[in-house]
Design an enzyme around this catalytic site. Structure first.
Site, mmCIF file in Angstrom:
data_model
loop_
_atom_site.group_PDB
_atom_site.id
_atom_site.type_symbol
_atom_site.label_atom_id
_atom_site.label_comp_id
_atom_site.label_asym_id
_atom_site.label_seq_id
_atom_site.Cartn_x
_atom_site.Cartn_y
_atom_site.Cartn_z
ATOM 1 N N CYS A 72 -1.990 -2.539 -15.700
ATOM 2 C CA CYS A 72 -2.074 -1.242 -14.562
ATOM 3 C C CYS A 72 -1.344 -1.478 -13.245
ATOM 4 O O CYS A 72 -1.176 -0.763 -12.513
ATOM 5 C CB CYS A 72 -3.418 -0.701 -14.589
ATOM 6 S SG CYS A 72 -4.500 -2.025 -13.847
ATOM 7 N N HIS A 96 0.746 -1.213 0.023
ATOM 8 C CA HIS A 96 -0.201 0.154 0.124
ATOM 9 C C HIS A 96 0.932 1.164 0.124
ATOM 10 O O HIS A 96 0.684 2.344 -0.736
ATOM 11 C CB HIS A 96 -0.811 -0.036 1.266
ATOM 12 C CG HIS A 96 -1.686 1.336 1.369
ATOM 13 N ND1 HIS A 96 -1.340 2.222 2.034
ATOM 14 C CD2 HIS A 96 -2.964 1.513 0.524
ATOM 15 C CE1 HIS A 96 -2.538 3.095 1.844
ATOM 16 N NE2 HIS A 96 -3.340 2.850 1.044
HETATM 17 C C1 PEP Z 1 -2.632 -5.279 -9.380
HETATM 18 O O1 PEP Z 1 -3.095 -6.079 -8.540
HETATM 19 O O2 PEP Z 1 -1.684 -5.071 -10.020
HETATM 20 C C2 PEP Z 1 -3.490 -3.700 -9.113
HETATM 21 C C3 PEP Z 1 -3.135 -2.838 -10.019
HETATM 22 O O3 PEP Z 1 -4.494 -3.816 -8.315
HETATM 23 P P1 PEP Z 1 -4.003 -3.394 -6.666
HETATM 24 O O4 PEP Z 1 -2.614 -3.210 -6.816
HETATM 25 O O5 PEP Z 1 -4.841 -2.209 -6.283
HETATM 26 O O6 PEP Z 1 -4.262 -4.791 -6.231
#
Ligand code: PEP
Ligand code: MG
Length: 807
Positions: free
Chosen positions: A745, A425
């Protein structure tokens, strides 16, 4: 010596000369003779590296030829017939006629005479009657991102006699109108008649071995070594990827040969006696032998180092060793732009940092999660209930952040945590917010919360993952003040076929980042709006009779981003909080289970149709509808996260339908591909969505079985692992079969340029990166795409890894 034309008068007007010798040229003459010729000129006139003698015809000569002969009008009318560049038959017939028109025309007599005299002079210099020369094209189309595409890159070797030279110069002119060159310019929207071509006429090197070399590793930007590739015969087979050359690595500092990799070579291109070239087998005894001697490798590396020092940037060079006398020649040198710029910026920042941090006391080390430096008073927060005590401008020191920490994180000068890896995070949020951040100090020595004292002044160098004692930013601020003027230069960006999107969830940053050269938002994490504006659990708000609070606040956040980015598309990802994170919202305790592993628990799609939660999800959908219908922002689309089964996907899509959001040409529904099941069953998921965005953070965790938040095994968490890359390749293939698009992403494309390169090579449609990575990624992707187009058009496949990537 330069008697026949353009004598070396001190004040001669080079732009009106038909021809110029390399000695008369410098790199700033690129408008007059193009990149290739001016670079050969620069090396000849300004350095002592060995460059084969020669001269270049000018852009003026090209225009003179085109205008004097009436070709311009003729070509214009032929080009007008090219109504559809995708129609390859039409393209080919137009190009045949254009080239024919050029070849049919006699060159004006005075231009022919000038070339003839120059060739004689070259013969005189070389002490030969009719020397063999190479004739190459050097395009001067300044507006093209890569001018080499303006004209064909073919080189005419073994050209012999003045008449042949004149003919080959015309062939160079005609080569601007191959199908490939015309197609490329059409795609770039470039006017075919405004380019001009210079032809290089240069002493022929009869290479017994040749190749390329770089002063930077183009795959990862490492600039400590010189990389040399070499094979037997003329260099065309190395440049064209037809043979696998030997590769040698020489360290720049010590000029020591540090690695040699010999590759078997069975064929080579050589000069035929009396002209032309042919392919012959490499003698059996030489096939597995090192092509260059160690002494030759070091001599080449010495030239590379000199050329780099002269140009002041990384260089990409071609070289050849003459069979007649074993002399090494440098045939070409081009600046490498992508890594040159990126590493220069990084170096400037590091120098400033190093200058100000010299002799400073190191307190801690950790993972450099979000680059930059921050100075301030450390504020150690162990218990989230104390978070409101955090003040603007302090350094946030904690065990790990969570979504409800975002308001405090936004106030921080920098963030330092005990645990976490590159996709935790703290890493993701601080990078999106542009706040320097170091994570995982505990696994690299000591925990930040133990070592740092509240109120202590510290400097966080998050580009290098080091925390220093004291305020080391004062000097840096002074140093940074100087180059303010440079900012006035307007930076331009190439158009890329692969769309480059940005990850942006915090609506308050939308205006700030909207001017970045991105094609839209590829991931808007809805969680930012919950933690910054709503603060209360949706089921609690429903229970207390205030569902409108959710819809209003979400819609306002979506509006801000969609409006700032319009008309570019914005992909909102529905909420992907884990139960532990939802619980931190006001009233959450009542509705959220205590799960053993929240990352693998009640998150994403599994909530949306669950009778215990669906009412809250419907509020999210209503907010989207409000923005699209009431505010008219139709550029807002949605994405479903963490969807384990095809059935879940079908259920979520049908809830959206019930709420009036219908997938169609004007409204796209994407699925995060972040669970291996999404990829293994992509053929089944395809029917419910418009495409996918790969969540490489979760996908890597679930493919490698590595908890993304666990810094103890962070060294094993690597998106570049073959298993992850295979999964990505497979998804792209299966999605494309049904006309679905694929994006990515997760952090991988922002953190590893070589991963972004792999994505382009794999045919991904787009990728979404952090704001700080947008500009670099845009330029790098453009370069990779150009290389791929070139490979395709010339039939040269360079994707060495295709085999190992097959599923
Ligand atoms: C991922 O899992 O790569 C993603 C973009 O979502 P998050 O990092 O919010 O789980
Ligand atoms: Mg994810």
């Amino acid at each position: 010596m330069f008697s026949s034309f353009a004598e070396k008068e001190p004040n001669m007007d080079k732009s009106n000369a038909y021809l110029l010798w390399f000695e008369q040229l410098e790199r700033k003459d690129v408008d007059i003779v193009g990149g290739k010729s001016s670079s050969l000129g620069e090396m000849t006139s300004k350095t002592d590296v060995p460059v084969p003698y020669g001269f270049a015809t000018t852009a003026h000569a090209y225009r003179y030829f085109i205008d004097q002969t009436g070709l311009r009008e003729k070509m214009r009318s032929i080009l007008a017939e090219l109504t559809d560049v995708e129609n390859s038959e039409l393209l080919s017939s137009v190009c045949v006629r254009l080239r024919g028109a050029i070849m049919e025309q006699e060159m004006p007599q005075d231009l022919q005479d000038a070339i003839r005299r120059a060739y004689e002079e070259l013969a005189h210099k070389m002490n030969e009657d009719e020397p063999y020369v190479a004739v190459r094209s050097s395009a001067t189309a300044e507006d093209l991102p890569d001018a080499s595409f303006a004209g064909q890159q073919d080189t005419y070797l073994n050209v012999h006699g003045a008449d042949q030279v004149i003919r080959k110069v015309k062939e160079c002119y005609a080569s601007c109108f191959t199908d490939r060159a015309v197609y490329y310019r059409e795609k770039q929207g470039y006017d075919h008649l405004s380019l001009a071509l210079s032809a290089v006429v240069q002493m022929m090197v009869f290479s017994k071995a040749a190749g390329v070399m770089f002063t930077v590793n183009v795959a990862n930007g490492d600039d400590k070594n010189i990389m040399i590739e070499g094979a037997y015969g003329l260099g065309e087979y190395v440049v064209g990827g037809i043979v696998t050359p030997d590769s040698y690595v020489v360290s720049k500092d010590e000029m020591k040969l540090i690695s040699v990799s010999v590759n078997e070579q069975d064929k080579m291109l050589i000069r035929k006696p009396g002209g032309d070239t042919m392919e012959v087998p490499v003698p059996e005894a030489d096939r597995r032998k090192q092509t260059l001697t160690n002494a030759q490798i070091l001599e080449l590396a010495g030239y590379a180092k000199k050329i780099e020092a002269h140009y002041g940037c990384y260089m990409d060079m071609e070289w050849g060793i003459d069979e007649r006398d074993g002399k090494i020649w440098i045939l070409q040198a081009r600046p490498e732009t992508v890594w040159s710029r990126r590493n220069k910026e990084k170096k400037n920042e590091e120098e400033q940092t190093a200058g100000s941090m010299e002799g400073a006391k190191v307190l801690l080390k950790g993972l450099p999660a979000s680059p930059g430096q921050g100075y301030g008073k450390a504020h150690v927060i162990r218990d989230p209930k104390d978070i409101d005590e955090f003040k603007d401008g302090e350094i946030l020191v904690t065990e790990m952040t969570a979504p409800d920490w975002v308001p405090a994180m936004k106030k921080a000068q920098a963030i330092v945590t005990d645990s976490g890896g590159m996709t935790c995070h703290a890493s993701i949020v601080s990078r999106e917010l542009g706040i320097p951040c170091i994570v995982g100090t505990k696994s690299r020595g000591e925990a930040a919360t133990e070592v740092l004292k509240g109120g202590e002044e510290i400097t966080v160098d998050a580009s290098n993952g080091v925390v220093f004692a004291g305020n080391l930013q004062v000097k840096k601020a002074e140093a940074a003040a100087a180059p303010a003027q440079a900012a006035a230069v307007v930076e331009t960006f190439p158009v890329t076929g692969t769309k480059i999107y940005m990850n942006l969830g915090d609506p308050s940053l939308a205006d700030k980042y909207a001017s970045l050269p991105c094609d839209g938002i590829g991931l808007m994490r809805e969680e930012f709006i919950w933690t910054t504006y709503i603060h209360e659990h949706p089921l609690y708000l429903l229970k207390t009779g205030h569902p409108e609070k959710v819809v209003e606040a979400l819609a306002e956040g979506f509006r801000k981003v969609a409006q700032a980015m319009a008309p570019r598309p914005v992909t909102l990802r529905f909420s992907d909080f884990k139960s532990s994170e939802y619980r931190d919202l006001k009233g959450g305790e009542e509705f959220e289970p205590h799960e053993p592993s929240a990352l693998l628990g009640w998150r994403g799609a599994s909530r949306y149709y669950d009778p215990k939660y669906t009412a809250a999800f419907r509020l999210e959908v209503q907010a989207v509808r409000k923005v699209r219908e009431e505010y008219g922002l139709k550029n807002l689309n949605v994405m479903i996260p963490f969807c384990r089964t095809v059935d879940e996907c079908a259920k979520v899509v049908s809830i959206m339908e019930e709420e009036g959001l219908h997938r169609g040409p004007d409204f796209k529904v994407w699925l995060m591909a972040e669970i291996p099941a999404n990829i293994i069953l992509a053929d089944k998921f395809n029917q419910y969505v418009d495409g996918y965005s790969i969540g490489s953070n979760d996908l890597t965790m679930l493919t490698l079985g590595c908890d993304r938040d666990n810094d103890v095994i962070s060294h094993l968490f690597d998106e570049r692992n073959l298993a992850v890359r295979r999964a990505v390749r497979h998804l792209i293939e299966v999605a494309h079969r049904d006309g679905k698009t694929v994006s990515l992403c997760g952090q991988a494309a922002s953190v590893y340029p070589e991963f972004a390169e792999f994505l382009v090579e794999s045919g991904i449609d787009s990728m979404s990166v952090n704001p700080d990575a947008v500009k670099f990624t845009k330029k790098m992707v453009a370069q990779v795409e150009q290389r791929i187009i070139l490979d395709k058009l010339t039939g040269r496949g360079r994707n060495k890894n295709d085999e190992e990537l097959a599923w």
